[in-house]
Design an enzyme around this catalytic site. Structure first.
Site, PDB file in Angstrom:
ATOM      1  CE  LYS A   1     -38.680  -6.406  -8.820  1.00 33.92           C
ATOM      2  NZ  LYS A   1     -39.093  -7.611  -8.068  1.00 33.92           N
TER       3      LYS A   1
ATOM      4  CG  HIS B   1     -43.253 -11.573   3.379  1.00 34.78           C
ATOM      5  ND1 HIS B   1     -44.419 -11.156   3.985  1.00 34.78           N
ATOM      6  CD2 HIS B   1     -43.310 -11.132   2.089  1.00 34.78           C
ATOM      7  CE1 HIS B   1     -45.159 -10.492   3.112  1.00 34.78           C
ATOM      8  NE2 HIS B   1     -44.515 -10.460   1.966  1.00 34.78           N
TER       9      HIS B   1
ATOM     10  CG  ASN C   1     -37.161 -21.093   8.863  1.00 30.51           C
ATOM     11  OD1 ASN C   1     -36.791 -20.801   7.732  1.00 30.51           O
ATOM     12  ND2 ASN C   1     -37.246 -20.200   9.829  1.00 30.51           N
TER      13      ASN C   1
ATOM     14  CB  SER D   1     -31.797 -14.670   2.504  1.00 28.75           C
ATOM     15  OG  SER D   1     -33.064 -14.196   2.122  1.00 28.75           O
TER      16      SER D   1
ATOM     17  N   GLY E   1     -34.970 -18.837  -3.364  1.00 32.10           N
ATOM     18  CA  GLY E   1     -34.471 -17.830  -2.450  1.00 32.10           C
ATOM     19  C   GLY E   1     -33.807 -16.669  -3.160  1.00 32.10           C
ATOM     20  CB  THR E   2     -32.414 -13.528  -1.734  1.00 34.69           C
ATOM     21  OG1 THR E   2     -33.530 -13.294  -0.888  1.00 34.69           O
ATOM     22  CG2 THR E   2     -31.875 -12.205  -2.255  1.00 34.69           C
ATOM     23  CG  ASP E   3     -31.652 -16.028  -7.356  1.00 43.06           C
ATOM     24  OD1 ASP E   3     -30.914 -17.010  -7.294  1.00 43.06           O
ATOM     25  OD2 ASP E   3     -32.884 -16.103  -7.443  1.00 43.06           O
TER      26      ASP E   3
END
Length: 321
Positions: free
Chosen positions: A67, A138, A160, A199, A220-222
């Site tokens: 990817k 999102h 949040n 994030s 979450g974003t790694d």
């Protein structure tokens, strides 16, 4: 070569198909039948973007590919596009010839949600009733929709950084017929399952926000430096992940590992629980934590499934290459 455009994915890929693909590839990873290639992830010095490649090979499913994509933080505000952009490429493992190019944006959202959902199936208590979501961006709505299918939750609680975004997930809960309540972070102690999907580079969910017996999925974003939860929480918990090497280097375990609070051997593969070679949850009071780092094999598994569906339904585009 087959092309499956992004516009076709929503009509092809269901949460059930994504779940089955991810669960199967996690099991293949733990049994040694599938492995991920080293991740490349770079700040390109343009548009504040992060760009990279994730790939791997699944001998069991004969799936080979990568990817390509990343995070463009200005997309939504400037162009009306989602910030995460990606494309999956599949190759014939027998010949090396390209087999397919697949839109990866929705697939990424669905496979990420499927991963936390798989962890809930195998690690959360059967009597879990309250689901907590820390994050409302999102990806959060996909996480919530998938999680609600794994247990008979009777309430969702949400937090949040920007409370004005919480209606994003409140709507999903309402559509599922489950009451929703806004809480502060200490209020997460009510939850039996908590999904973090932020994030962040500093912890928000602390060890004393999590009650005994809770299952936590960190989704979450790694990247290097990311941190959603207190390192002390990983000391208290039985820690599981998709791939140990990523977890301790770019995932949620990197801080506890780097500080010497846990060892690499303290992080187990979720696939081993699926295969039955690891017992998983040890007791009703044990905290379990799944660090979903987002391995390339997840992307390849869901992309391979969607290509087969697209061909069967006559919506895949065949081109000479």
């Amino acid at each position: 070569m087959w092309i499956v455009p992004e516009r076709e994915i929503a009509n092809l890929m269901t949460r059930d198909v994504a779940f089955d693909a991810v669960e199967t590839v996690f099991a293949a990873m733990a049994s040694g039948e599938a492995y991920n290639f080293p991740v490349i992830r770079e700040a390109i010095g343009h548009e504040d973007a992060l760009y990279g490649f994730k790939g791997g090979f699944d001998r069991a499913g004969l799936t080979l590919g990568l990817k390509a994509g990343g995070y463009w933080p200005n997309n939504l505000a400037r162009r009306g596009l989602i910030n995460h952009q990606s494309t999956v490429f599949l190759f014939d493992p027998d010949t090396g010839m390209v087999r397919a190019m697949v839109g990866g944006n929705l697939l990424t959202a669905l496979r990420t949600a499927a991963a936390s959902s798989v962890s809930i199936k195998h690690l959360a208590r059967e009597d879990a009733k309250v689901l907590g979501i820390a994050g409302a961006g999102h990806q959060a709505k996909y996480q919530l929709s998938a999680a609600l299918e794994q247990r008979s939750f009777d309430k969702v609680i949400g937090w949040n950084y920007h409370p004005e975004m919480l209606p994003n997930i409140e709507k999903v809960a309402a559509e599922a017929g489950v009451p929703f309540e806004v809480v502060d972070l200490p209020g997460m102690a009510e939850a039996d399952v908590i999904i973090t999907i932020t994030s962040a580079f500093s912890p928000s969910l602390m060890a004393d926000h999590v009650s005994p017996g809770t299952h936590v999925a960190c989704m979450g974003t790694d990247t290097k430096g990311k941190q959603e939860v207190d390192a002390a929480l990983l000391v208290k918990a039985a820690v599981f992940t998709d791939e140990v090497a990523q977890s301790i280097s770019i995932g949620e375990a990197q801080h506890a590992f780097g500080e010497g609070l846990i060892a690499e051997s303290d992080v187990a593969q979720l696939g081993a629980v699926i295969n039955g070679t690891h017992p998983g949850r040890g007791s009703a009071d044990q905290i379990t934590l799944f660090d979903g780092t987002g391995v390339g094999l997840q992307d390849l598994a869901v992309a391979a499934s969607v290509v087969n569906l697209a061909i069967a339904q006559g919506v895949a585009i065949e081109v000479d290459f």
